[in-house]
Design an enzyme around this catalytic site. Structure first.
Site, PDB file in Angstrom:
ATOM      1  N   SER A   1       5.874  -2.485   5.914  1.00 39.71           N
ATOM      2  CA  SER A   1       4.539  -3.019   6.175  1.00 39.71           C
ATOM      3  C   SER A   1       4.315  -4.215   5.269  1.00 39.71           C
ATOM      4  CB  SER A   1       3.488  -1.940   5.886  1.00 39.71           C
ATOM      5  OG  SER A   1       2.184  -2.473   5.854  1.00 39.71           O
TER       6      SER A   1
ATOM      7  N   TYR B   1      -1.483   3.809   0.279  1.00 37.53           N
ATOM      8  CA  TYR B   1      -0.526   3.449   1.333  1.00 37.53           C
ATOM      9  C   TYR B   1       0.480   2.428   0.814  1.00 37.53           C
ATOM     10  CZ  TYR B   1       1.205   1.597   5.790  1.00 37.53           C
ATOM     11  OH  TYR B   1       2.003   1.180   6.835  1.00 37.53           O
TER      12      TYR B   1
END
Length: 224
Positions: free
Chosen positions: A127, A140
């Protein structure tokens, strides 16, 4: 035909990756819900379900025993929730690390003999949060930074394998809709990358000729 296992393949990016490479690979569609995988299994001519809850390490070990040789492993399954450091419970940090990091580590360990046999390719769907941290994304991002470190270490330790990390910006998926709802914003799919676009980048990495090693691929939405 070479084989590829894609985790989180029942929908979204995982399903798009399966469709991107199905003409050149026998596809193992990874997911914890067999019923959710059947529509894609029926749609693809050379695909079969590979059912396991990735955080149930005993179940994953048992399921991996059926794979003798594997050309491509795509770690796509993941979880993202957002929140400030002072309000995100430790249990949620653990849940994200269990799926985003430890599940990928464990599955890779179990499949290393099969990957070595094929001279395989491991692809990590990371990501943009694996490269930088924005407000409310600490938990995250921490799991994705750790995933990058694992991929980099695997690349060093397994010179017979190709290891690629894909760092996409935000993608138009069901998970993204949930995140935007938590942010209190209106959902506009045109702000985000299309799953098929990211899947094509994964396909390009996999199809890169063997004299080259695609290590890191960064994609950002192009908002004109």
């Amino acid at each position: 035909m070479p084989s590829a296992l894609i985790t989180g393949a029942s929908r979204g990016l995982g399903a798009a990756i399966a469709q991107e490479i199905e003409s050149t690979h026998h596809i193992l569609l990874g997911g914890r819900d067999a019923a959710a995988l059947h529509p894609l299994v029926d749609h693809l001519p050379d695909a079969e379900p590979w059912v396991a809850d990735l955080t149930d390490f005993d179940a994953v070990t048992a399921a991996a025993e059926s794979i003798d040789e594997l050309s491509v492993l795509v770690h796509n399954a993941g979880r993202a929730t957002i929140g400030r450091v002072d309000s995100t419970p430790l249990s949620e940090w653990k849940t994200m690390f269990d799926l985003n990091l430890f599940a990928a580590v464990h599955l890779t360990q179990q499949l290393l003999p099969a990957l070595r046999k094929a001279g395989g390719h491991v692809v990590f769907i990371n990501s943009g949060a694996g490269l930088r941290v924005n407000e409310q994304w600490s938990a995250y991002a921490a799991s994705k930074f750790a995933l990058k470190a694992f991929a980099d270490g695997l690349r060093v330790e397994e010179p017979g394998l190709r290891v690629t990390s894909i760092f996409p910006g935000r993608i138009d998926t069901d998970m993204q809709r949930s995140i935007v709802a938590c942010e209190g914003q209106e959902y506009d799919p045109d702000r985000f990358l299309k799953p098929a676009t990211v899947a094509r980048a994964v396909g390009h990495a996999i199809r890169t000729p063997e004299d080259a090693h695609p290590t890191d691929v960064i994609l950002r939405p192009f908002n004109k």
